[in-house]
Design a protein around this motif. Sequence first.
Motif, mmCIF file in Angstrom:
data_model
loop_
_atom_site.group_PDB
_atom_site.id
_atom_site.type_symbol
_atom_site.label_atom_id
_atom_site.label_comp_id
_atom_site.label_asym_id
_atom_site.label_seq_id
_atom_site.Cartn_x
_atom_site.Cartn_y
_atom_site.Cartn_z
ATOM 1 N N THR A 184 53.967 35.898 37.599
ATOM 2 C CA THR A 184 53.034 35.840 36.474
ATOM 3 C C THR A 184 51.738 35.141 36.831
ATOM 4 O O THR A 184 50.829 35.076 36.017
ATOM 5 N N ALA A 185 51.601 34.638 38.051
ATOM 6 C CA ALA A 185 50.358 33.985 38.454
ATOM 7 C C ALA A 185 49.175 34.942 38.334
ATOM 8 O O ALA A 185 48.054 34.522 38.106
ATOM 9 N N GLY A 186 49.404 36.245 38.452
ATOM 10 C CA GLY A 186 48.331 37.227 38.356
ATOM 11 C C GLY A 186 48.047 37.692 36.943
ATOM 12 O O GLY A 186 47.116 38.451 36.724
ATOM 13 N N LEU A 187 48.839 37.255 35.963
ATOM 14 C CA LEU A 187 48.636 37.704 34.593
ATOM 15 C C LEU A 187 47.395 37.106 33.939
ATOM 16 O O LEU A 187 46.637 37.834 33.297
ATOM 17 N N PRO A 188 47.144 35.799 34.051
ATOM 18 C CA PRO A 188 45.967 35.236 33.374
ATOM 19 C C PRO A 188 44.676 35.951 33.767
ATOM 20 O O PRO A 188 44.476 36.335 34.909
ATOM 21 N N GLY A 189 43.837 36.145 32.769
ATOM 22 C CA GLY A 189 42.576 36.842 32.950
ATOM 23 C C GLY A 189 42.383 37.832 31.826
ATOM 24 O O GLY A 189 43.141 37.876 30.863
ATOM 25 N N VAL A 190 41.354 38.641 31.964
ATOM 26 C CA VAL A 190 41.001 39.623 30.950
ATOM 27 C C VAL A 190 41.521 40.993 31.362
ATOM 28 O O VAL A 190 41.286 41.438 32.484
ATOM 29 N N TRP A 191 42.223 41.649 30.461
ATOM 30 C CA TRP A 191 42.756 42.993 30.655
ATOM 31 C C TRP A 191 42.078 43.883 29.620
ATOM 32 O O TRP A 191 42.007 43.521 28.441
ATOM 33 N N THR A 192 41.594 45.047 30.043
ATOM 34 C CA THR A 192 40.864 45.918 29.129
ATOM 35 C C THR A 192 41.443 47.327 29.122
ATOM 36 O O THR A 192 42.084 47.759 30.074
ATOM 37 N N GLY A 193 41.187 48.012 28.003
ATOM 38 C CA GLY A 193 41.621 49.388 27.850
ATOM 39 C C GLY A 193 40.479 50.248 27.361
ATOM 40 O O GLY A 193 39.369 49.764 27.124
#
Length: 122
Positions: A11-20
Motif C-alpha cells: 500500500t506504500a504506492g496507494l497515497p496520491g491522487v488517482w483520476t478517472g
Amino acid sequence: MFHWRYHGRGTAGLPGVWTGSGGGRVEFRADGRFSMKGIPADSVDFTWSEPRHGATRVSGAGTWRQDEVAEDSLLLMIDVGGSFPTAEEVATLIVAEDGPPQVLFFSTNVDKPYGYEIKKTP
C-alpha cells in the motif's frame, strides 16, 4: 496484509491522487484518509443512502482500509458526507489491473467486471 501491489510496494504506492474520465478524483493519504469528488454516482454501489438532490457526480471524504473478505478490495468509509444526507456511507474499490499503471475501479456489481476506473496520477 494487503495483497495487491503498486509497483511491488504494497500500500506504500496507494497515497496520491488517482483520476478517472470526466474529472473524477480520489486522493489517498498515507494516514489512512481519503477524499473524492466528481465520481459518477451510477458507478458506486451506495450502502445506506442515495446522493442528495439526484446528484450525478458525488463527493465525500473519510478513511480507507483493506476489505477483510476480498483481499483485492479497498473499503472507503465516508464520514464527511459531501453528496450524501448522512456521513455514514461505504464504497468499494477493486483492483482492475496490478500495473504498471495500476488501475482501480468502483464496484457496482460483483458479477460485472469493472465500473468507473481510476489511475494514479504520476
